[in-house]
Design an enzyme around this catalytic site. Structure first.
Site, mmCIF file in Angstrom:
data_model
loop_
_atom_site.group_PDB
_atom_site.id
_atom_site.type_symbol
_atom_site.label_atom_id
_atom_site.label_comp_id
_atom_site.label_asym_id
_atom_site.label_seq_id
_atom_site.Cartn_x
_atom_site.Cartn_y
_atom_site.Cartn_z
ATOM 1 N N ARG A 79 -5.493 -27.459 -10.243
ATOM 2 C CA ARG A 79 -5.051 -26.214 -10.865
ATOM 3 C C ARG A 79 -3.585 -26.373 -11.267
ATOM 4 O O ARG A 79 -2.739 -26.622 -10.415
ATOM 5 C CB ARG A 79 -5.223 -25.047 -9.889
ATOM 6 N N HIS A 123 1.987 -18.426 -15.075
ATOM 7 C CA HIS A 123 2.517 -18.538 -13.713
ATOM 8 C C HIS A 123 4.027 -18.276 -13.813
ATOM 9 O O HIS A 123 4.854 -19.128 -13.496
ATOM 10 C CB HIS A 123 2.181 -19.913 -13.128
ATOM 11 N N GLU A 168 -1.080 -13.991 -9.730
ATOM 12 C CA GLU A 168 -0.421 -12.983 -8.898
ATOM 13 C C GLU A 168 0.361 -11.923 -9.666
ATOM 14 O O GLU A 168 1.603 -11.865 -9.579
ATOM 15 C CB GLU A 168 0.538 -13.669 -7.905
ATOM 16 N N ASN A 301 -5.225 -16.010 -3.710
ATOM 17 C CA ASN A 301 -4.125 -16.717 -3.042
ATOM 18 C C ASN A 301 -3.886 -16.040 -1.711
ATOM 19 O O ASN A 301 -3.652 -14.827 -1.658
ATOM 20 C CB ASN A 301 -2.835 -16.644 -3.866
ATOM 21 N N GLU A 364 -4.964 -20.700 -3.974
ATOM 22 C CA GLU A 364 -3.775 -21.191 -3.257
ATOM 23 C C GLU A 364 -3.891 -20.851 -1.781
ATOM 24 O O GLU A 364 -4.261 -19.727 -1.425
ATOM 25 C CB GLU A 364 -2.472 -20.533 -3.755
HETATM 26 C C1 FCB Z 1 2.688 -18.206 -4.334
HETATM 27 C C2 FCB Z 1 3.010 -18.724 -5.716
HETATM 28 C C3 FCB Z 1 3.260 -20.214 -5.760
HETATM 29 C C4 FCB Z 1 4.087 -20.683 -4.590
HETATM 30 C C5 FCB Z 1 3.482 -20.177 -3.305
HETATM 31 C C6 FCB Z 1 4.203 -20.659 -2.067
HETATM 32 O O1 FCB Z 1 2.895 -16.841 -4.251
HETATM 33 O O2 FCB Z 1 1.953 -18.419 -6.590
HETATM 34 O O3 FCB Z 1 3.866 -20.516 -6.987
HETATM 35 O O4 FCB Z 1 5.380 -20.285 -4.737
HETATM 36 O O5 FCB Z 1 3.453 -18.786 -3.308
#
Ligand code: FCB
Length: 464
Positions: A79, A123, A168, A301, A364
């Site tokens: 990803r 992102h 996010e 995430n 994530e």
């Molecule tokens: C998430 C983000 C990623 C990274 C992680 C630790 O919130 O999407 O880019 O910073 O945290």
């Protein structure tokens, strides 16, 4: 008791994740435009160690080496995110061919290595020229995003079959526009609300373009979600609990799954934040239908839960951060996030039973631990191995309950620029020496390699 082998479904997408600004570097090369993160990191005082993503992991030049490492680890999926200003330097209009070529070569390289590309369109690196016109607080930025999604998928849609519109939206809205911790560094409640709406709207508008240009592709969005867990004494906190769940989770999930914004949170915002009733005029007819565009998967995430303190007083109850419980009975990673694997199981079960997404990918999950090379050049990051194993075991329990979990992406493939923390935090399963850009797979990478090869792992009896 003998160890039990946890086996994952056939075709499970074992992956790792990164994002453009955090790894690419080459911030002003080959016609790339400036992004809000370039501007933010170049502003003194914004990044803890005074660093920037100008060079980062130099992935823009070293992607071949990085793909070779992924192949060696046996990764099934990767990803990554596409930098909007690399493709459209001014945010709209002229396409920068060289920028698109970079991603096109990367995608070909991944496919040749047998690795499935999962592309995230946003992102957090908005073109600065769009920020200059108001950024995500403006509806026109959502229109620009739909055009950008169209331009990218027209070029990559024949080969990329997994698309994530946003990473996010909560973080962009709240960290970037309410708490001022992320680019563009604003602190305004109403702006953050508008931003959240325009992000969701732009997702909804991008979905049809992705489907048109990338036949048969899976399309989804990634949310950061926070399971709420009662603290040591939970008698007084239920309403607070419900409200925080509303602003962190339901505010994004409900409209994506056709339920509009949660009514309790709308009235909370108008009453408590004393916003005038016309505040929500930025929601136009047809917006909710667009936002609820059918998606194929939900990207999740997960890092840590929100555990509430028991003492909630009228003074602190509207200050979410002061409500968090910190206790010596919990473990924390180097960045200060609580380690709470069971939160992942609760979250996945809840998402499935409440919203019923067709598929879920954990896009994530991972931990910041600073362990570096020992005298022999080996990185023994035992705490990361145990973090990953325990979270995967929790995810497996959700699978056993019928949750359609289809993949897991470790954050992150390599140590990288951790936003306002700069290079002070290391989330990678591969160590990066920022002096010479040397990469060293950590023990966690070797452990993950074995998990992928076995499509699972043996769970020691004591951790069941
Ligand atoms: C998430 C983000 C990623 C990274 C992680 C630790 O919130 O999407 O880019 O910073 O945290």
């Amino acid at each position: 008791m003998p160890p039990r082998h946890l086996t994952f479904p056939d075709g499970f997408m074992w992956g790792t994740a990164t994002s453009a600004y955090q790894v690419e570097g080459a911030w002003n090369e080959d016609g790339k435009g400036e992004s809000i993160w370039d501007r933010f990191a170049h502003t003194p005082g914004r990044i803890m160690d005074g660093s920037t993503g100008d060079v980062a992991c130099d992935h823009y030049h070293r992607w071949r080496e990085d793909v070779a490492l992924m192949k060696e680890l046996g990764l099934k999926a990767y990803r990554f995110s596409i930098s909007w200003p690399r493709v459209l330097p001014a945010g709209r209009g002229r396409v920068n061919r060289k920028g698109l070529d970079f991603y096109s070569l990367l995608v070909d390289g991944l496919l040749e290595a047998g690795i499935e590309p999962f592309a995230t369109l946003y992102h957090w690196d908005l073109p600065q020229s769009l920020q200059d016109k108001g950024g995500w607080a403006e509806r026109s930025t959502a229109e620009a995003f739909a055009d950008y999604a169209d331009a990218v998928s027209r070029n990559l849609g024949d080969r990329v079959k997994h698309w994530i519109t946003h990473n996010e939206p909560w973080s962009t809205a709240v960290l970037g526009h309410r708490l001022g911790m992320h680019a563009p560094g604003l602190s305004d409640f109403l702006t953050a609300l508008k931003v959240s709406h325009h992000l969701l709207l732009s997702h909804g508008w991008a979905v049809p373009a992705l489907r048109r240009n990338s036949p048969g592709a899976e399309v989804g969005i990634t949310l950061i979600l926070f399971p709420l867990v009662p603290g040591p004494s939970n008698t007084t906190v239920f309403p607070v609990f419900r409200r925080l769940d509303g602003s962190f989770n339901r505010w994004f999930l409900d409209p994506l799954y056709g339920r509009r914004y949660p009514a309790d949170i709308i009235s909370e915002y108008t009453e408590v934040a004393r916003l005038p009733a016309h505040t929500f005029d930025f929601i136009k007819p047809g917006d909710f239908e667009a936002i609820a565009a059918h998606t194929d998967f939900l990207g999740v995430n997960y890092y840590s839960p929100v555990i509430l303190r028991s003492e909630v007083t009228p003074e602190n109850e509207n200050e979410p951060m002061t409500l968090l419980y910190h206790g010596p009975e919990y473990e924390y990673t180097d960045i200060g996030m609580m380690v709470y694997p069971d939160g992942l199981r609760h979250l996945l079960n809840r998402l499935y039973f409440e919203y019923h997404p067709g598929k879920i990918y954990i896009t994530e999950n991972g931990a910041s631990y600073s362990d570096g090379p020992d005298g022999k050049g080996r990185v023994q990051d035992r705490r990361r191995v145990s973090y990953l194993r325990n979270h995967l075991a929790a995810a497996h329990r959700a699978l056993e309950c019928g949750v359609p979990l289809a993949g897991y992406f470790v954050w992150s493939l390599i140590d990288n620029f951790e936003w306002s923390f700069g290079y002070t935090q290391r989330f990678g399963i591969i160590w990066v020496d920022y002096q010479n850009q040397k990469r060293i797979p950590k023990d966690s990478a070797l452990w993950y390699q074995q998990v992928i090869a076995e499509n699972g792992f043996a769970l020691p009896a004591r951790s069941r």
